[in-house]
Design a protein around this motif. Structure first.
Motif, mmCIF file in Angstrom:
data_model
loop_
_atom_site.group_PDB
_atom_site.id
_atom_site.type_symbol
_atom_site.label_atom_id
_atom_site.label_comp_id
_atom_site.label_asym_id
_atom_site.label_seq_id
_atom_site.Cartn_x
_atom_site.Cartn_y
_atom_site.Cartn_z
ATOM 1 N N LYS A 193 44.698 54.617 34.135
ATOM 2 C CA LYS A 193 44.399 53.270 33.887
ATOM 3 C C LYS A 193 45.310 52.299 34.299
ATOM 4 C CE LYS A 193 41.060 53.967 30.844
ATOM 5 N NZ LYS A 193 39.453 53.453 31.173
ATOM 6 N N GLU A 196 44.182 52.028 37.980
ATOM 7 C CA GLU A 196 42.970 51.297 37.916
ATOM 8 C C GLU A 196 43.139 49.673 37.687
ATOM 9 O OE1 GLU A 196 38.503 51.477 35.900
ATOM 10 O OE2 GLU A 196 40.177 52.841 35.387
ATOM 11 N N LEU A 197 44.020 49.328 36.780
ATOM 12 C CA LEU A 197 44.308 47.933 36.403
ATOM 13 C C LEU A 197 45.097 47.317 37.563
ATOM 14 C CD1 LEU A 197 44.749 45.712 34.306
ATOM 15 C CD2 LEU A 197 46.840 46.418 33.992
ATOM 16 N N LEU A 217 40.757 46.406 30.748
ATOM 17 C CA LEU A 217 41.891 47.657 31.099
ATOM 18 C C LEU A 217 43.040 47.432 30.544
ATOM 19 C CD1 LEU A 217 40.731 47.970 35.085
ATOM 20 C CD2 LEU A 217 40.589 49.640 32.908
ATOM 21 N N GLU A 220 42.787 48.401 26.838
ATOM 22 C CA GLU A 220 42.912 49.804 26.935
ATOM 23 C C GLU A 220 44.326 50.443 27.220
ATOM 24 O OE1 GLU A 220 39.894 51.099 29.586
ATOM 25 O OE2 GLU A 220 38.272 50.317 28.421
#
Length: 229
Positions: A193, A196-197, A217, A220
């Motif tokens: 994550k 991905e962020l 994100l 999350e």
């Protein structure tokens, strides 16, 4: 005077009376009265008037013919221009129709490609198929003449290899080499994550519409961290 001489005189007189004397002919000039002259002049004037009237009539007919011919040429020219305008208008409409059909086909093709990308992304365990759609290199994706989408699976696999954090990682001890699957899974998910962020932040800098995904994100990641604690 003797009788003989008298007789000779008498004979001369008789001969003179019986002889025809021809006088030279003289040509006399004819004269006209004023009335006759007026009549002659009037006739000549009338003849000239008739000639002029006939000439004027011929000129009028010629002008009428020329005018009719000019109007005919103008009518033909106008008809030709009308036909040209109609032809140009028809060509323009045909071009517009072809352009609209092309755009409609491109839109339909794009929808087909997007649907296929999402489908393949789900099959390869993408965290969010829409993120894959946004970041995927579509240069190798195409639709053939039969409407089949080519190159999507290859493109998604290439993205997964380049950005693995955009896809779910295998769960279990074998995936991370540890003995605590639950803890290792959280660590792996958090790392995915976070990567991905960071990637989404870069994309959002170029496309502000992705800022919502950045916020999602971030939330999350906070949720994953709260679970660890």
């Amino acid at each position: 005077m003797s009788e003989e001489i008298k007789n000779e005189k008498v004979d001369e007189v008789i001969d003179t009376e019986n002889t025809t004397v021809e006088k030279p002919e003289t040509k006399s000039e004819k004269t006209f009265t004023q009335e006759e002259l007026n009549e002659i002049i009037a006739k000549r004037v009338e003849r000239e008037r008739k000639k002029q009237a006939e000439l004027d009539e011929k000129l009028k007919r010629l002008e009428a013919l020329e005018k009719a011919d000019e109007e005919r040429r103008k009518a033909e020219m106008t008809e030709a221009q009308r036909l040209k305008a109609e032809k140009e208008e028809a060509a323009k409409k045909a071009e517009e129709a072809a352009e609209q059909a092309k755009k409609a086909q491109e839109t339909a093709n794009q929808r087909i490609v997007n649907t296929e990308i999402r489908s393949v992304a789900r099959a390869l365990n993408a965290n969010d198929p829409n993120d894959v759609l946004a970041l995927l290199d579509k240069s190798i994706v195409e639709i053939d003449d039969d409407g089949n989408v080519k190159g999507v699976e290859e493109a998604v696999k290439a993205l997964k290899e380049a950005k693995p954090w955009m896809f779910k990682q295998p769960i279990g001890a074998d995936a991370v080499g540890g003995s605590n699957p639950s803890k290792n899974t959280s660590i792996s998910e958090l790392a995915t994550k976070e990567k991905e962020l960071e990637e989404m932040k870069k994309q959002a800098a170029r496309n502000p519409r992705l800022m919502g995904k950045v916020t999602q994100l971030y939330n999350e990641i906070l949720a994953i961290k709260s679970k660890k604690n």
